[in-house]
Design an enzyme around this catalytic site. Structure first.
Site, PDB file in Angstrom:
ATOM      1  CE  LYS A 141      -3.668  -1.660   2.859  1.00  0.00           C
ATOM      2  NZ  LYS A 141      -4.864  -1.834   2.104  1.00  0.00           N
ATOM      3  NE  ARG A 201     -11.094 -10.277  -1.098  1.00  0.00           N
ATOM      4  CZ  ARG A 201     -11.742  -9.161  -2.173  1.00  0.00           C
ATOM      5  NH1 ARG A 201     -11.975  -9.739  -3.302  1.00  0.00           N
ATOM      6  NH2 ARG A 201     -11.482  -7.806  -1.570  1.00  0.00           N
TER       7      ARG A 201
END
Length: 460
Positions: free
Chosen positions: A240, A314
């Site tokens: 990020k 996820r």
């Protein structure tokens, strides 16, 4: 901090809550000296205003709090809390002005003005205490406030003090408090016991990845809560940028909300069998980090192509949801700070949720309004299933294009739940700026709505 009601006392000061449109009528029913004092103080009944009215001896006789206009109250979750924060330290009781249907919410908001995250620096929350009004379920309101404080504390704590080790300790402490069991599968044991994706995501961290399991209750319907416990998300090898990494201590907000809801359920002794599953990891960068292009095999046996290591939540949830599915519960609920797409869709204030159960969705929507915990239903849109099927593997963890990111993540998770009733929350768990009853920082999103809806959803 004090998140409980004051003991009933003759020394508590009456508080009259006055809407702007009701001020003139209210003044007509009081002596001229009261009207003179209130007008001289500049009190108009605007939201957040307060005034102390002296008696003949000059000591405070009662207090008034502005309740604003209907439109202003509709824009705030806890309207009375705006005034509570301005009240002088002391003990009060509500003498008039709060509608009966709003009393629970306003009392909860009052208690939450006493919250402060003061682990690292002294804070100054409201010190105005409230005597519980007659007829109020004070115990339940205190339970809600204390569970919210737990969630906020967990989210607010930086990763140096809230990594997988400390998140495990928090779950174990909660389990001990209420007589629940707590078991942990950690490190290499995750591979030995077939939780390969939890291990893959967390193996690069200095703190071992783990699956935390808490069980409580021996009778009633089976409820399984699954919370994303990514204690920090660098993005992995798909690193990020700095401005996107600043709030990643809150990437375990799903687990914090699940623990808050579990605390409510256990403290209120709801007649159900509760199971809590938290995959706790840190998505770090190291030589053994999982890579873009890798294909992982999940506990369920489905293969997953990794197209972005920043879509890791996820993956860990998938293995935990598979375990949840194996227990054949009556309801599975997952909570996760999963996608930025959800924030684009509904902003930070709403908690979007997914379910195929229309009756449960209706119950939850109504409960969200009742509990001042707003939620919004999103669709499991079947035509988007093809977007998560890359061809080279059964599933794609990060479909290209950027469209429908929250929906495709929810569809991905649903693949691991089988035929069990399932509900998924894609929450933000953060209050961007201070608001009445809500300090800037960690925030519970969904637990109060769920607690209110559970009796209908599970026939309790």
């Amino acid at each position: 901090m004090t998140l409980s009601f004051a003991s009933p006392s003759d020394l508590s000061l009456p508080l009259h809550v006055i809407a702007q449109t009701d001020l003139d009528g209210w003044l007509n029913n009081h002596p001229d000296r009261v009207a003179t004092w209130i007008k001289a103080s500049g009190f108009t009944g605007a939201l957040g205003q307060v005034a102390l009215i002296p008696g003949p001896d000059g000591a405070p006789y009662f207090a008034v709090a502005g309740y604003g206009k209907t439109t202003g109250r509709a824009r705030r979750r806890f309207p009375l809390a705006a005034a509570v924060e301005s009240l002088p330290e002391g003990t009060y009781h509500i003498a008039s002005g709060v509608p009966p249907e709003a009393m629970d919410t306003e009392c909860l908001g009052w208690l939450l003005t006493g919250y402060a995250f003061d682990r690292y620096a002294k804070q100054s929350p409201s010190k105005a205490r409230l005597v519980a009004p007659d007829g109020l379920d004070a115990t339940q309101i205190e339970v809600l406030a204390q569970a919210e404080a737990l969630t906020r504390d967990l989210v607010n704590t930086p990763t140096a003090d809230m990594g997988p080790d400390q998140l495990q300790a928090a779950a174990e402490s909660l389990a001990q408090e209420f007589g629940a069991s707590c078991d942990v599968i950690k490190g290499q044991d995750l591979l030995d016991q077939n939780f390969p994706m939890i291990h893959a995501v967390g193996r690069a961290s200095t703190q071992d990845p783990r699956l935390i399991e808490m069980n409580w209750g021996s009778a009633g319907p089976k409820l399984t809560l699954v919370g994303k416990g990514v204690c920090f998300d660098t993005g992995g090898l798909n690193l990020k940028p700095g401005n996107s990494m600043g709030l990643m201590k809150k990437d375990m907000g799903g687990s914090a909300n699940v623990l808050g809801l579990a605390r409510m359920i256990m403290a209120l002794d709801l007649p159900l069998q509760l199971r809590v599953l938290i995959p706790a990891v840190e998505n770090s960068v190291a030589g053994n980090a999982f890579r873009p292009g890798d294909i992982l095999t999940s506990r369920k046996g489905l293969t997953v192509e990794i197209n972005n290591t920043d879509a890791e939540g996820r993956l860990v949830l998938a293995d935990a949801l598979t375990l949840a599915d194996e227990g054949k519960p009556d309801l599975v609920i997952s909570m996760a700070t999963l996608t930025g797409a959800a924030r684009v869709a509904v902003g930070p204030d709403l908690a979007p949720f997914y379910t195929d159960d229309d009756s449960a969705a209706a119950a939850l929507a109504q409960a969200g309004k009742q509990a001042a915990d707003p939620v919004w239903r999103m669709p499991f849109h079947e035509p988007y299933e093809a977007m998560i099927e890359p061809g080279i593997a059964d599933l794609d963890n990060a479909p290209p294009g950027g469209f429908a990111g929250s929906i495709t993540a929810a569809l991905f998770l649903r693949r691991f739940v089988g035929d069990n009733r399932y509900m998924h929350f894609d929450i933000y768990s953060w209050q961007p700026s201070k608001a009445p009853g809500r300090s800037k920082g960690g925030l519970g999103q969904g637990p109060r709505a769920l607690l209110t809806a559970l009796p209908e959803m599970l026939d309790l």
